[in-house]
Motif scaffolding. Structure first.
Motif, PDB file in Angstrom:
ATOM      1  N   TRP A  69      22.641  31.674  27.206  1.00 45.99           N
ATOM      2  CA  TRP A  69      22.775  32.490  28.426  1.00 45.99           C
ATOM      3  C   TRP A  69      23.506  31.729  29.521  1.00 45.99           C
ATOM      4  O   TRP A  69      24.332  32.293  30.240  1.00 45.99           O
ATOM      5  N   HIS A  85      25.214  33.481  32.811  1.00 45.23           N
ATOM      6  CA  HIS A  85      24.055  34.154  33.398  1.00 45.23           C
ATOM      7  C   HIS A  85      23.228  33.178  34.238  1.00 45.23           C
ATOM      8  O   HIS A  85      23.153  31.979  33.929  1.00 45.23           O
ATOM      9  N   GLU A 105      17.369  48.748  25.906  1.00 44.03           N
ATOM     10  CA  GLU A 105      18.698  49.301  26.150  1.00 44.03           C
ATOM     11  C   GLU A 105      19.253  48.847  27.497  1.00 44.03           C
ATOM     12  O   GLU A 105      20.450  48.579  27.620  1.00 44.03           O
ATOM     13  N   GLU A 106      18.405  48.753  28.502  1.00 45.15           N
ATOM     14  CA  GLU A 106      18.861  48.314  29.819  1.00 45.15           C
ATOM     15  C   GLU A 106      19.375  46.887  29.787  1.00 45.15           C
ATOM     16  O   GLU A 106      20.350  46.538  30.474  1.00 45.15           O
ATOM     17  N   HIS A 107      18.744  46.046  28.994  1.00 48.05           N
ATOM     18  CA  HIS A 107      19.107  44.624  28.957  1.00 48.05           C
ATOM     19  C   HIS A 107      19.839  44.225  27.674  1.00 48.05           C
ATOM     20  O   HIS A 107      19.990  43.032  27.391  1.00 48.05           O
ATOM     21  N   ARG A 108      20.297  45.207  26.898  1.00 44.47           N
ATOM     22  CA  ARG A 108      20.895  44.905  25.595  1.00 44.47           C
ATOM     23  C   ARG A 108      22.050  43.907  25.698  1.00 44.47           C
ATOM     24  O   ARG A 108      22.176  42.992  24.873  1.00 44.47           O
ATOM     25  N   THR A 109      22.910  44.071  26.697  1.00 44.72           N
ATOM     26  CA  THR A 109      24.060  43.171  26.828  1.00 44.72           C
ATOM     27  C   THR A 109      23.615  41.719  26.960  1.00 44.72           C
ATOM     28  O   THR A 109      24.220  40.809  26.372  1.00 44.72           O
ATOM     29  N   VAL A 110      22.553  41.500  27.732  1.00 46.05           N
ATOM     30  CA  VAL A 110      22.029  40.141  27.903  1.00 46.05           C
ATOM     31  C   VAL A 110      21.316  39.672  26.633  1.00 46.05           C
ATOM     32  O   VAL A 110      21.514  38.542  26.176  1.00 46.05           O
ATOM     33  N   ALA A 168      27.146  31.669  28.838  1.00 43.04           N
ATOM     34  CA  ALA A 168      27.768  32.975  29.067  1.00 43.04           C
ATOM     35  C   ALA A 168      27.849  33.322  30.552  1.00 43.04           C
ATOM     36  O   ALA A 168      28.329  34.397  30.915  1.00 43.04           O
ATOM     37  N   GLU A 202      21.816  40.427  23.619  1.00 41.30           N
ATOM     38  CA  GLU A 202      22.686  40.191  22.478  1.00 41.30           C
ATOM     39  C   GLU A 202      23.575  38.967  22.634  1.00 41.30           C
ATOM     40  O   GLU A 202      24.355  38.660  21.740  1.00 41.30           O
ATOM     41  N   VAL A 203      23.426  38.250  23.727  1.00 43.99           N
ATOM     42  CA  VAL A 203      24.205  37.017  23.882  1.00 43.99           C
ATOM     43  C   VAL A 203      23.787  35.960  22.855  1.00 43.99           C
ATOM     44  O   VAL A 203      24.633  35.381  22.160  1.00 43.99           O
TER      45      VAL A 203
END
Length: 281
Positions: free
Chosen positions: A9, A14, A130-135, A12, A137-138
């Motif tokens: 993270w 974050h 779903e709300e945090h999927r992008t994070v 990436a 999937e890092v």
């Protein structure tokens, strides 16, 4: 594992706040851009998304005892049982938090390396995932397996149980050739090739367990398999090898056959799976 997750993270870009019961482990991440929280409460307060990766479920209760979780999204990457996942979800809901349990299919060295193939099972709050999927999937791919909070752990344990069964068979195979003029490195590719060819059993057994049809289009009948199993056991004895890693499965097939030889002799071996649900018998 927690360190590996945090590093991906951070790499990436974050903002990551960390806390660890062993302070030096958390401090090592500060040099990579993490913010060190003075306490679990401080770590929880820093962001809406709170990721837990501890030794066990009991550690979660101990670390977060008395911490305000209102409005937080808790993602539990701590290895646990389905029952623990369900209980922890109820615990989080009582404290005003959304909750998703998870099961990591990978090792720390696979985290953040897409080609390694690691992924994480998630279950519980679909909206959270779903709300945090992008994070999420890092570090590794995310696979949502249902709103029952116990299903991520159940998928995790099911796959790991199959893995250990595979390891047991491979270990037995190598034990058989110990002391013979057969090099383990020569047997290795043969094992990989054969086990890969036998992978069809996963899908075939799933179809039979769904239909409860264990007799149609059977290639290797249970009666034949039980009769042939004596060769495996005699060979193990002749080689001075314990059969403890394979005998439980052979015993299960024999039990299925002996319960009703006329009915079960022509079955596929997948029927033996039904015996494992002892509580239902």
């Amino acid at each position: 594992m927690g360190t590996a997750l945090a590093r991906t993270w951070l790499a990436a870009g974050h903002a990551v706040t960390v806390w660890n019961r062993t302070r030096s482990k958390a401090e090592a991440l500060v040099a990579e851009g993490a913010r060190l929280a003075p306490s679990p409460a401080g770590a929880v307060a820093a962001n809406d998304l709170v990721v837990l990766c501890l030794l066990d479920d009991a550690g979660i209760g101990a670390v977060l005892d008395g911490v305000d979780l209102t409005g937080k999204d808790l993602v539990n990457l701590t290895t646990g049982t389905p029952a623990e996942g369900r209980a922890r979800a109820a615990w989080a809901e009582e404290r005003g938090a959304r909750f998703a349990d998870a099961g990591i299919m990978g090792t720390p060295t696979m985290i953040g390396v897409p080609e390694a193939g690691a992924y994480v099972f998630y279950s519980g709050s679909r909206a959270l995932v779903e709300e945090h999927r992008t994070v999420l999937e890092v570090p590794a791919g995310a696979r949502f397996v249902g709103e029952d909070p116990g299903h991520a752990a159940l998928h995790d344990v099911a796959l790991l149980s199959a893995m250990y069964g595979l390891f047991a068979g491979i270990s037995h195979a190598y034990a058989l050739i110990e002391g013979e003029d057969i090099a383990p490195k020569d047997l290795a590719p043969l094992l990989s090739e054969w086990l890969g060819a036998m992978g069809f059993f996963a899908g075939d057994a799933a179809e039979r367990l769904t239909s409860r049809d264990f007799t149609s289009e059977v290639v290797s009948q249970l009666g034949m398999q039980v009769a042939a199993s004596g060769t495996l056991l005699r060979t193990a004895a002749d080689q001075g090898v314990s059969a403890e890693l394979i005998s439980p499965y052979l015993d299960l097939m024999r039990e299925r056959l002996e319960a009703d030889p006329a009915a079960h002799s022509g079955e596929d071996t997948a029927g033996a799976i039904t015996l494992l649900r002892r509580a239902a018998r």
